[in-house]
Each structure stands twice: as C-alpha cells, then as structure tokens.
Motif scaffolding. Structure first.
Motif, short mmCIF file in Angstrom:
data_model
loop_
_atom_site.label_atom_id
_atom_site.label_comp_id
_atom_site.label_asym_id
_atom_site.label_seq_id
_atom_site.Cartn_x
_atom_site.Cartn_y
_atom_site.Cartn_z
N ARG A 1 -34.96 -10.53 21.38
CA ARG A 1 -33.99 -9.54 21.87
C ARG A 1 -34.42 -8.94 23.20
O ARG A 1 -33.60 -8.72 24.09
CB ARG A 1 -33.79 -8.45 20.81
N SER A 2 -35.72 -8.69 23.33
CA SER A 2 -36.26 -8.18 24.59
C SER A 2 -36.05 -9.21 25.71
O SER A 2 -35.68 -8.86 26.84
CB SER A 2 -37.75 -7.87 24.44
N ALA A 3 -36.28 -10.48 25.40
CA ALA A 3 -36.08 -11.54 26.39
C ALA A 3 -34.61 -11.63 26.80
O ALA A 3 -34.30 -11.80 27.99
CB ALA A 3 -36.55 -12.88 25.84
N ALA A 4 -33.70 -11.50 25.84
CA ALA A 4 -32.27 -11.54 26.16
C ALA A 4 -31.92 -10.45 27.17
O ALA A 4 -31.18 -10.70 28.14
CB ALA A 4 -31.44 -11.39 24.89
N ARG A 5 -32.47 -9.26 26.96
CA ARG A 5 -32.22 -8.16 27.91
C ARG A 5 -32.90 -8.42 29.25
O ARG A 5 -32.29 -8.27 30.31
CB ARG A 5 -32.71 -6.83 27.33
N ALA A 6 -34.16 -8.82 29.20
CA ALA A 6 -34.94 -9.01 30.43
C ALA A 6 -34.35 -10.11 31.31
O ALA A 6 -34.37 -10.00 32.54
CB ALA A 6 -36.40 -9.33 30.08
N PHE A 7 -33.83 -11.16 30.69
CA PHE A 7 -33.31 -12.30 31.44
C PHE A 7 -31.80 -12.28 31.57
O PHE A 7 -31.20 -13.21 32.11
CB PHE A 7 -33.78 -13.61 30.81
N GLY A 8 -31.17 -11.21 31.07
CA GLY A 8 -29.72 -11.09 31.18
C GLY A 8 -28.96 -12.22 30.51
O GLY A 8 -27.95 -12.67 31.02
N ASP A 9 -29.45 -12.66 29.36
CA ASP A 9 -28.86 -13.79 28.67
C ASP A 9 -28.65 -13.45 27.20
O ASP A 9 -29.57 -13.61 26.38
CB ASP A 9 -29.75 -15.02 28.82
N PRO A 10 -27.46 -12.97 26.83
CA PRO A 10 -27.23 -12.59 25.44
C PRO A 10 -27.26 -13.76 24.45
O PRO A 10 -27.29 -13.55 23.25
CB PRO A 10 -25.84 -11.93 25.47
N SER A 11 -27.29 -14.99 24.95
CA SER A 11 -27.36 -16.13 24.04
C SER A 11 -28.77 -16.36 23.50
O SER A 11 -28.95 -17.14 22.57
CB SER A 11 -26.86 -17.40 24.74
N ILE A 12 -29.75 -15.67 24.05
CA ILE A 12 -31.13 -15.80 23.55
C ILE A 12 -31.21 -15.06 22.21
O ILE A 12 -31.00 -13.86 22.14
CB ILE A 12 -32.15 -15.22 24.55
N ARG A 13 -31.49 -15.83 21.17
CA ARG A 13 -31.60 -15.27 19.81
C ARG A 13 -32.69 -16.00 19.06
O ARG A 13 -32.91 -17.19 19.26
CB ARG A 13 -30.29 -15.43 19.06
N ALA A 14 -33.32 -15.28 18.16
CA ALA A 14 -34.32 -15.91 17.30
C ALA A 14 -33.66 -17.02 16.50
O ALA A 14 -32.47 -16.91 16.15
CB ALA A 14 -34.93 -14.87 16.36
#
Length: 136
Positions: free
Chosen positions: A120-133
């Motif tokens: 979730r932190s990576a999704a925010r940091a990289f501006g990519d809401p598709s990043i999910r565990a």
C-alpha cells in the motif's frame, strides 16, 4: 568494533518488523537479495536495531543473539548512498517466499500484514493504485 559497544537489546517492536515508513528506492531499482543482505550487514555493523529496520522478521527466541544475521528473514531494503531504502522488488520477493518460510503461523500473519502495508505504501509512493499484495 568491540562487542561491548553494541547494544544487543532486541528492537522494541512487538512483531520484529522493519520500519515500513522508510523511504523508497526508485521503483525500477534492481534487487539482489544476497548482495543487499551483505550491504545491510556491513551497514548495520552488528547493531540489531539497524538489522531490524532492513528485515521484516527476526527470530523472537530470547536465547538468540539479536546481532546475528542468521536469525533475520525477509530483507526488504538495500543500502543506497549509505542509507537504507525500501526496494519494491524486495517486497514482492518477500511476498512470494512468505508461505514457504519456516516461521510460526502467528509470526507469518504479522509479516503478511507488514507486507500488505508495504504494498500500500508503494502504491502511494509510486502513484500506482494497481499495486496490491498478492493476497488482496
């Protein structure tokens, strides 16, 4: 460095987990677990608090030496320009290895929760809401 200058007190966390708020390396940062672990060990210089900030899990057995790297699992950071940084590929690697790890189930669940927070932190940091565990 003499061992009498090292604080061998285990990190003050209830789940032996790394700091999930650490800054991220660029998303495309390469990951070599063995090389990153070697850099982290050199950087930590036996300091269990530093080791704990790079790994998601430390064996909670009080008889284990918290400065011994063999008791740590799931590195999710690398030392870049002298500072630890989260590496997204390391997090995905940890997620892929979690179910095969030889750790107690309760600890596995805590690590899974930390990995989820890192995704979730990576999704925010990289501006990519598709990043999910993977398990979400």
């Amino acid at each position: 460095m003499s061992m009498d200058h090292i604080d061998n007190t285990p990190p003050a966390t209830t789940d032996n987990a790394a700091d999930v708020d650490m800054p991220w390396a660029p998303r495309d940062c390469e990951w070599s677990g063995s090389a990153a672990e070697a850099r982290a060990l050199a950087w930590a210089d036996g300091d269990p608090h530093k080791l704990a900030c790079v790994f998601l899990y430390r064996n909670p057995d009080p008889s284990k030496n918290p400065a011994r790297e063999n008791d740590y699992k799931f590195p999710v950071a690398d030392i870049i320009d002298g500072e630890p940084r989260r590496v997204f590929r390391a997090v995905t690697h940890a997620a892929g290895r979690l179910d095969q790890a030889d750790i107690p189930e309760a600890d596995r669940e805590r690590v899974r929760n930390r990995i989820t927070r890192l995704y979730r932190s990576a999704a925010r940091a990289f501006g990519d809401p598709s990043i999910r565990a993977p398990w979400e």
